[in-house]
Every structure is written in C-alpha cells, then in structure tokens.
Design a protein around this motif. Structure first.
Motif, PDB file in Angstrom:
ATOM      1  N   ALA A 206      -9.586 -23.722  46.228  1.00  0.00           N
ATOM      2  CA  ALA A 206     -10.122 -23.411  47.545  1.00  0.00           C
ATOM      3  C   ALA A 206     -11.143 -22.298  47.354  1.00  0.00           C
ATOM      4  CB  ALA A 206      -9.018 -22.967  48.496  1.00  0.00           C
ATOM      5  N   VAL A 207     -12.330 -22.472  47.931  1.00  0.00           N
ATOM      6  CA  VAL A 207     -13.392 -21.481  47.813  1.00  0.00           C
ATOM      7  C   VAL A 207     -13.572 -20.828  49.174  1.00  0.00           C
ATOM      8  CG1 VAL A 207     -15.819 -21.099  47.274  1.00  0.00           C
ATOM      9  CG2 VAL A 207     -14.518 -22.783  45.977  1.00  0.00           C
ATOM     10  N   ASN A 208     -13.330 -19.528  49.237  1.00  0.00           N
ATOM     11  CA  ASN A 208     -13.387 -18.751  50.478  1.00  0.00           C
ATOM     12  C   ASN A 208     -12.569 -19.400  51.598  1.00  0.00           C
ATOM     13  OD1 ASN A 208     -14.962 -16.785  49.324  1.00  0.00           O
ATOM     14  ND2 ASN A 208     -16.879 -17.575  50.120  1.00  0.00           N
ATOM     15  N   GLY A 209     -11.400 -19.881  51.254  1.00  0.00           N
ATOM     16  CA  GLY A 209     -10.487 -20.457  52.234  1.00  0.00           C
ATOM     17  C   GLY A 209     -10.701 -21.933  52.515  1.00  0.00           C
ATOM     18  N   GLN A 210     -11.775 -22.524  52.024  1.00  0.00           N
ATOM     19  CA  GLN A 210     -12.044 -23.944  52.237  1.00  0.00           C
ATOM     20  C   GLN A 210     -11.511 -24.736  51.052  1.00  0.00           C
ATOM     21  OE1 GLN A 210     -13.423 -25.198  55.064  1.00  0.00           O
ATOM     22  NE2 GLN A 210     -13.431 -23.087  55.829  1.00  0.00           N
ATOM     23  N   ALA A 211     -10.505 -25.572  51.307  1.00  0.00           N
ATOM     24  CA  ALA A 211      -9.889 -26.348  50.231  1.00  0.00           C
ATOM     25  C   ALA A 211     -10.835 -27.445  49.766  1.00  0.00           C
ATOM     26  CB  ALA A 211      -8.581 -26.960  50.715  1.00  0.00           C
ATOM     27  N   LEU A 212     -10.857 -27.660  48.443  1.00  0.00           N
ATOM     28  CA  LEU A 212     -11.659 -28.737  47.870  1.00  0.00           C
ATOM     29  C   LEU A 212     -10.817 -30.006  47.813  1.00  0.00           C
ATOM     30  CD1 LEU A 212     -13.396 -26.856  44.922  1.00  0.00           C
ATOM     31  CD2 LEU A 212     -14.243 -27.240  47.220  1.00  0.00           C
ATOM     32  N   SER A 213     -11.476 -31.142  47.977  1.00  0.00           N
ATOM     33  CA  SER A 213     -10.733 -32.396  48.025  1.00  0.00           C
ATOM     34  C   SER A 213     -10.299 -32.872  46.641  1.00  0.00           C
ATOM     35  CB  SER A 213     -11.578 -33.477  48.707  1.00  0.00           C
ATOM     36  OG  SER A 213     -12.791 -33.657  47.988  1.00  0.00           O
ATOM     37  N   THR A 214     -11.010 -32.460  45.590  1.00  0.00           N
ATOM     38  CA  THR A 214     -10.662 -32.896  44.239  1.00  0.00           C
ATOM     39  C   THR A 214     -10.517 -31.695  43.322  1.00  0.00           C
ATOM     40  OG1 THR A 214     -12.962 -33.095  43.512  1.00  0.00           O
ATOM     41  CG2 THR A 214     -11.970 -35.037  44.546  1.00  0.00           C
ATOM     42  N   LYS A 215     -10.047 -31.973  42.111  1.00  0.00           N
ATOM     43  CA  LYS A 215      -9.910 -30.939  41.094  1.00  0.00           C
ATOM     44  C   LYS A 215     -11.096 -30.934  40.132  1.00  0.00           C
ATOM     45  CE  LYS A 215      -4.875 -31.383  40.791  1.00  0.00           C
ATOM     46  NZ  LYS A 215      -3.757 -31.589  39.869  1.00  0.00           N
ATOM     47  N   GLU A 216     -12.133 -31.665  40.430  1.00  0.00           N
ATOM     48  CA  GLU A 216     -13.273 -31.814  39.532  1.00  0.00           C
ATOM     49  C   GLU A 216     -14.068 -30.514  39.411  1.00  0.00           C
ATOM     50  OE1 GLU A 216     -13.965 -34.532  37.715  1.00  0.00           O
ATOM     51  OE2 GLU A 216     -12.112 -35.381  38.529  1.00  0.00           O
ATOM     52  N   VAL A 217     -14.568 -30.270  38.214  1.00  0.00           N
ATOM     53  CA  VAL A 217     -15.358 -29.068  37.946  1.00  0.00           C
ATOM     54  C   VAL A 217     -16.684 -29.129  38.703  1.00  0.00           C
ATOM     55  CG1 VAL A 217     -16.499 -27.751  36.123  1.00  0.00           C
ATOM     56  CG2 VAL A 217     -14.275 -28.771  35.707  1.00  0.00           C
ATOM     57  N   SER A 218     -17.254 -30.313  38.827  1.00  0.00           N
ATOM     58  CA  SER A 218     -18.537 -30.436  39.531  1.00  0.00           C
ATOM     59  C   SER A 218     -18.392 -30.074  41.006  1.00  0.00           C
ATOM     60  CB  SER A 218     -19.082 -31.854  39.374  1.00  0.00           C
ATOM     61  OG  SER A 218     -18.162 -32.798  39.877  1.00  0.00           O
ATOM     62  N   ASP A 219     -17.290 -30.465  41.641  1.00  0.00           N
ATOM     63  CA  ASP A 219     -17.054 -30.101  43.043  1.00  0.00           C
ATOM     64  C   ASP A 219     -16.843 -28.596  43.187  1.00  0.00           C
ATOM     65  OD1 ASP A 219     -17.280 -32.736  43.768  1.00  0.00           O
ATOM     66  OD2 ASP A 219     -15.110 -33.108  43.755  1.00  0.00           O
ATOM     67  N   LEU A 220     -16.108 -28.011  42.253  1.00  0.00           N
ATOM     68  CA  LEU A 220     -15.884 -26.568  42.280  1.00  0.00           C
ATOM     69  C   LEU A 220     -17.206 -25.827  42.101  1.00  0.00           C
ATOM     70  CD1 LEU A 220     -13.973 -24.113  42.256  1.00  0.00           C
ATOM     71  CD2 LEU A 220     -13.729 -24.468  39.794  1.00  0.00           C
ATOM     72  N   SER A 221     -18.010 -26.276  41.166  1.00  0.00           N
ATOM     73  CA  SER A 221     -19.303 -25.636  40.925  1.00  0.00           C
ATOM     74  C   SER A 221     -20.214 -25.733  42.143  1.00  0.00           C
ATOM     75  CB  SER A 221     -19.963 -26.273  39.699  1.00  0.00           C
ATOM     76  OG  SER A 221     -21.197 -25.694  39.441  1.00  0.00           O
ATOM     77  N   ALA A 222     -20.239 -26.908  42.781  1.00  0.00           N
ATOM     78  CA  ALA A 222     -21.075 -27.086  43.975  1.00  0.00           C
ATOM     79  C   ALA A 222     -20.599 -26.195  45.123  1.00  0.00           C
ATOM     80  CB  ALA A 222     -21.064 -28.551  44.393  1.00  0.00           C
ATOM     81  N   ALA A 223     -19.285 -26.072  45.303  1.00  0.00           N
ATOM     82  CA  ALA A 223     -18.755 -25.233  46.380  1.00  0.00           C
ATOM     83  C   ALA A 223     -19.059 -23.755  46.125  1.00  0.00           C
ATOM     84  CB  ALA A 223     -17.249 -25.454  46.518  1.00  0.00           C
ATOM     85  N   VAL A 224     -18.988 -23.317  44.871  1.00  0.00           N
ATOM     86  CA  VAL A 224     -19.292 -21.925  44.554  1.00  0.00           C
ATOM     87  C   VAL A 224     -20.781 -21.655  44.748  1.00  0.00           C
ATOM     88  CG1 VAL A 224     -19.351 -20.240  42.679  1.00  0.00           C
ATOM     89  CG2 VAL A 224     -17.315 -21.617  43.030  1.00  0.00           C
ATOM     90  N   LYS A 225     -21.630 -22.595  44.341  1.00  0.00           N
ATOM     91  CA  LYS A 225     -23.079 -22.441  44.545  1.00  0.00           C
ATOM     92  C   LYS A 225     -23.408 -22.325  46.024  1.00  0.00           C
ATOM     93  CE  LYS A 225     -24.920 -24.930  40.570  1.00  0.00           C
ATOM     94  NZ  LYS A 225     -25.633 -26.142  40.145  1.00  0.00           N
ATOM     95  N   GLN A 226     -22.771 -23.150  46.849  1.00  0.00           N
ATOM     96  CA  GLN A 226     -23.017 -23.130  48.286  1.00  0.00           C
ATOM     97  C   GLN A 226     -22.550 -21.800  48.890  1.00  0.00           C
ATOM     98  OE1 GLN A 226     -21.057 -26.250  50.395  1.00  0.00           O
ATOM     99  NE2 GLN A 226     -21.933 -25.677  52.368  1.00  0.00           N
TER     100      GLN A 226
END
Length: 140
Positions: free
Chosen positions: A71-91
């Motif tokens: 979860a990035v800043n309280g927003q849960a990610l739908s997958t465990k993928e590194v690309s999704d995590l990276s995109a959420a952190v960039k945003q």
C-alpha cells in the motif's frame, strides 16, 4: 690368490633428529595458527529505542503486510508486481526524489518483500529511506 673381501657396513639412518624437527615444526604451526570459523556470525541486533520521530510535510509511506501486499500512502495496490509498486511510488512522488521514503512492514512480512520495496526506492533515486519500527514495551 685369495683376495680379501671388503666388509660392507650396514647403513643406518637415524630418524630421531628428523622426527624431532618435524615435531618442533608441528608445535610451532599449532601455536601460531588461529582456528576461528569465519563463516559464523554472532549478531546482537539493536533495539529501536526512543528516537523522537521527525514530522515531514510530504512523505511516501509504503506498507507491506504479512502476505506481501503493498500500500502506497494508504492506497492498497491490486497486485504484488514490482512494476505496479514502482508506478504507484512514481505517482505519489510527483518527480520529487528528496521526499522521505518510509517502509512500514509487518513483523511477519517476508524479507524479500521488504527488499523489493527498498530496491524500487533505490532505482527511482530516493536517498532518504527509513524503516518504521515500534518502541518495545518495558514489561519484561
């Protein structure tokens, strides 16, 4: 004509001085050699004691639960993928790499999941990375 035969003396090799020298060398090697096992590490990990938390206006907090979901800043990610995590952190960063990057991982989260978050932070160029801990209670 009778020739006198030369008497051949038996050759004896005295091994006592050789054995003495070898024993002295062995004792010297045993006394000068250290027998430490370099492969074992005895670690005493420090406790996270009362350092007052600093307040930051803007920070990126990535939470890792015990199942490995992010979860990035309280927003849960739908997958465990590194690309999704990276995109959420960039945003969440909005092209700012000087923000405080806080990793809050569950005690039962796998080490690989926490390292994955640290790797994403490093690849994106964050330099202020903290790992959240809690102060242990004093009730022994």
């Amino acid at each position: 004509m009778k020739f006198r035969r030369k008497q051949v003396e038996d050759v004896h090799i005295n091994l006592t001085p050789l054995i003495d020298c070898i024993l002295f060398i062995l004792v010297f090697l045993l006394l000068s050699t250290t027998f430490q096992q370099q492969s074992r590490l005895n670690l005493s990990l420090p406790d996270a004691q009362g350092v007052p938390p600093k307040e930051f206006d803007h920070k990126i907090e990535v939470m890792v639960d015990s199942t490995g979901h992010y979860a990035v800043n309280g927003q849960a990610l739908s997958t465990k993928e590194v690309s999704d995590l990276s995109a959420a952190v960039k945003q969440a960063a909005n092209d700012r790499r000087d923000l405080m990057f806080v990793i809050a991982a569950d005690a039962k989260a796998s080490h690989q999941d926490v390292i994955r978050v640290m790797d994403v932070a490093g690849q994106l160029g964050f330099v202020n990375i903290n790992i959240s801990t809690k102060v242990p209670t004093r009730g022994y």
